[in-house]
Write an enzyme that holds these catalytic residues in place. Structure first.
Site, PDB file in Angstrom:
ATOM      1  N   LYS A 194      46.474  29.433  26.549  1.00  0.00           N
ATOM      2  CA  LYS A 194      46.539  30.760  27.183  1.00  0.00           C
ATOM      3  C   LYS A 194      47.629  30.800  28.235  1.00  0.00           C
ATOM      4  CE  LYS A 194      42.973  32.714  29.619  1.00  0.00           C
ATOM      5  NZ  LYS A 194      41.550  33.113  29.567  1.00  0.00           N
ATOM      6  N   LYS A 218      49.309  33.019  31.463  1.00  0.00           N
ATOM      7  CA  LYS A 218      49.135  34.077  32.453  1.00  0.00           C
ATOM      8  C   LYS A 218      50.376  34.949  32.464  1.00  0.00           C
ATOM      9  CE  LYS A 218      45.148  32.732  33.864  1.00  0.00           C
ATOM     10  NZ  LYS A 218      43.958  33.592  33.888  1.00  0.00           N
ATOM     11  N   GLU A 238      44.217  39.737  27.625  1.00  0.00           N
ATOM     12  CA  GLU A 238      42.979  39.670  28.409  1.00  0.00           C
ATOM     13  C   GLU A 238      43.112  40.493  29.690  1.00  0.00           C
ATOM     14  OE1 GLU A 238      41.436  35.712  28.567  1.00  0.00           O
ATOM     15  OE2 GLU A 238      40.726  35.934  30.614  1.00  0.00           O
ATOM     16  N   GLU A 267      35.179  38.576  32.175  1.00  0.00           N
ATOM     17  CA  GLU A 267      34.950  37.619  33.264  1.00  0.00           C
ATOM     18  C   GLU A 267      34.610  38.297  34.587  1.00  0.00           C
ATOM     19  OE1 GLU A 267      39.202  36.056  33.119  1.00  0.00           O
ATOM     20  OE2 GLU A 267      38.851  35.981  35.252  1.00  0.00           O
ATOM     21  N   HIS A 301      34.302  33.051  29.358  1.00  0.00           N
ATOM     22  CA  HIS A 301      35.181  32.652  30.461  1.00  0.00           C
ATOM     23  C   HIS A 301      34.455  31.568  31.243  1.00  0.00           C
ATOM     24  CE1 HIS A 301      36.460  32.997  34.747  1.00  0.00           C
ATOM     25  NE2 HIS A 301      37.637  32.933  34.183  1.00  0.00           N
ATOM     26  N   GLU A 341      36.985  28.522  26.227  1.00  0.00           N
ATOM     27  CA  GLU A 341      38.065  28.168  27.143  1.00  0.00           C
ATOM     28  C   GLU A 341      37.856  26.749  27.685  1.00  0.00           C
ATOM     29  OE1 GLU A 341      38.142  30.726  30.635  1.00  0.00           O
ATOM     30  OE2 GLU A 341      40.313  30.460  30.826  1.00  0.00           O
TER      31      GLU A 341
HETATM   32  C1  0YR Z   1      41.869  32.304  39.060  1.00  0.00           C
HETATM   33  N1  0YR Z   1      40.666  32.734  33.102  1.00  0.00           N
HETATM   34  C2  0YR Z   1      40.969  33.266  34.250  1.00  0.00           C
HETATM   35  C3  0YR Z   1      41.544  31.729  37.710  1.00  0.00           C
HETATM   36  C4  0YR Z   1      40.898  32.305  35.408  1.00  0.00           C
HETATM   37  C5  0YR Z   1      41.595  32.796  36.633  1.00  0.00           C
HETATM   38  O1  0YR Z   1      40.919  33.283  39.383  1.00  0.00           O
HETATM   39  O2  0YR Z   1      40.298  31.179  37.769  1.00  0.00           O
HETATM   40  O3  0YR Z   1      42.930  33.061  36.389  1.00  0.00           O
HETATM   41  O4  0YR Z   1      39.574  32.035  35.688  1.00  0.00           O
HETATM   42  O5  0YR Z   1      41.271  34.429  34.336  1.00  0.00           O
HETATM   43  O6  0YR Z   1      40.621  33.463  32.008  1.00  0.00           O
HETATM   44 MG    MG Z   2      40.985  35.546  32.524  1.00  0.00          MG
END
Ligand code: 0YR
Ligand code: MG
Length: 370
Positions: free
Chosen positions: A172, A174, A229, A255, A305, A327
């Site tokens: 994954k 970001k 997401e 989440e 999540h 995950e």
């Molecule tokens: C920071 N996973 C997430 C990290 C992660 C967050 O809050 O924990 O990026 O949990 O989105 O899918």
């Molecule tokens: Mg997330």
């Protein structure tokens, strides 16, 4: 079996390379505020929430566990967990000030500790108590190679390493940074480095407006992404529904949703494709199971999540028929008695009795020092 004592626990574990960021949050530690529930049989149940390790906030969660819910638990049989969940939910005075947020995270940590006790008393891992099987394949996708604060070269080399050495077939990334062209560049670079067969997920962490999500989300289609997401603000059911009707890439979320009724609204509206409940954001295993059943009725996959850093979720995935993918983030690996284990990209069913959140010696020493 009777509950005799509740003991507060706050653990702060460092994240990878001293600090990570997504589009919305920055953190140096993962927080695990929770409780050890002691009983007259000697069994101890452990349950934690998952936070960004802000001590003052974690103390609120633990205070809620001890002082708002605690008195309703003493003397009760922890195995009657469904009945106790209803009792805490309906009879605790604190519910007057919030059916979500801190109260709900506190109830979640308690619920996990109660299921932990039920499984420990039965002498089986939670997945077995829930009717699961170790024969089931639970695949892992890795989130720990794609943080937004890491330069593109680091993301590319980490993702390659996860695939080539770690055996993962899904990672994954970001996105949702200030420049959408940079987002697209990162996804394109990772796609090129990994080839067409590795699955790539993307996570915006709620950052985009609906028009941004339509514009950039449409262009992500070129890179054959599994899902986008949390593209827009967490609570916006109608916005996600419109997005789902407009772009081809599926939408994942959950989440940030606290209750089963939040999930009902998103699912019923057609605003989500991959359902991502979190056992530590919902009020525990009891409510997670309701959400997973609901998703299954709509034929939607559940891909949790891992606010628990996958310790409890691995059990739930070996048990619930809607779950096949989970995950993986390793931040509690060095602090748990039996850390989640992945071989060739698949979770190995845990064998130890309980729900998987028993801290190891090092964690208990650290907690006692704090
Ligand atoms: C920071 N996973 C997430 C990290 C992660 C967050 O809050 O924990 O990026 O949990 O989105 O899918
Ligand atoms: Mg997330």
């Amino acid at each position: 079996m009777k509950i005799t004592q509740l003991e507060p626990i706050i653990l702060h574990a460092p994240v990878t390379r001293g600090g990570i960021a997504d589009s919305t949050h920055k953190l140096s530690h993962w927080g695990a505020p929770g409780v050890a529930i002691h009983t007259d049989t000697g069994h101890v149940g452990y349950g934690f929430s998952g936070t960004h390790a802000h001590l003052a906030t974690d103390r609120l969660i633990v205070d809620c566990i001890l002082h708002s819910f605690g008195p309703l638990l003493l003397g009760e049989d922890p195995r009657e967990v469904l009945a106790l969940w209803e009792k805490l939910h309906k009879q605790a005075e604190i519910y007057w000030v919030g059916r979500a947020g801190i109260t709900h995270l506190a109830l979640g940590a308690i619920d996990i500790a109660l299921w932990d006790l039920k499984a420990k008393e039965a002498g089986v891992p939670l997945w077995k108590l829930l009717g699961g099987s170790a024969q089931k394949k639970v695949e892992a996708y890795n989130t720990d190679g794609g943080w937004l604060n890491w330069p593109l070269e680091t993301v590319v080399s980490d993702c390659k390493r996860l695939v080539e050495e770690g055996g993962y077939r899904a990672v994954k990334l970001k996105i949702g940074g200030p420049n959408p062209r940079e987002d697209l560049r990162r996804v394109e670079a990772v796609r090129q480095a990994l080839g067409p067969d590795i699955r790539i997920m993307t996570d915006v962490n709620g950052r985009w407006t609906l028009p941004q999500a339509i514009q950039t989300g449409s262009r992500l289609q070129d890179f054959d992404i599994v899902w986008i997401e949390e593209p827009i603000y967490f609570d916006d059911v109608e916005g996600h529904r419109r997005l789902a009707e407009t772009i081809a890439t599926p939408i994942a979320l959950g989440e940030q949703l606290y209750t089963a009724s939040h999930f009902r609204d998103f699912i019923h509206a057609g605003a989500v494709h991959y359902v991502q409940p979190d056992v530590v954001r919902l009020a525990g295993i009891t409510e997670f199971w309701q959400v997973a059943d609901l998703a299954r009725c709509y034929s939607l996959p559940v891909v949790p999540h891992v606010g628990d850093m996958c310790q409890v979720h691995q059990h739930l995935c070996f048990a619930h028929p809607a779950c096949a993918l989970l995950e993986y983030i390793p931040w509690l690996r060095d602090w748990m008695e039996t850390p989640a284990k992945i071989v060739d990209g698949y979770y190995v069913a845990p064998e130890a009795p309980g729900a998987g959140m028993t801290p190891n010696r090092r964690a208990l020493e650290e907690i006692n020092r704090a």
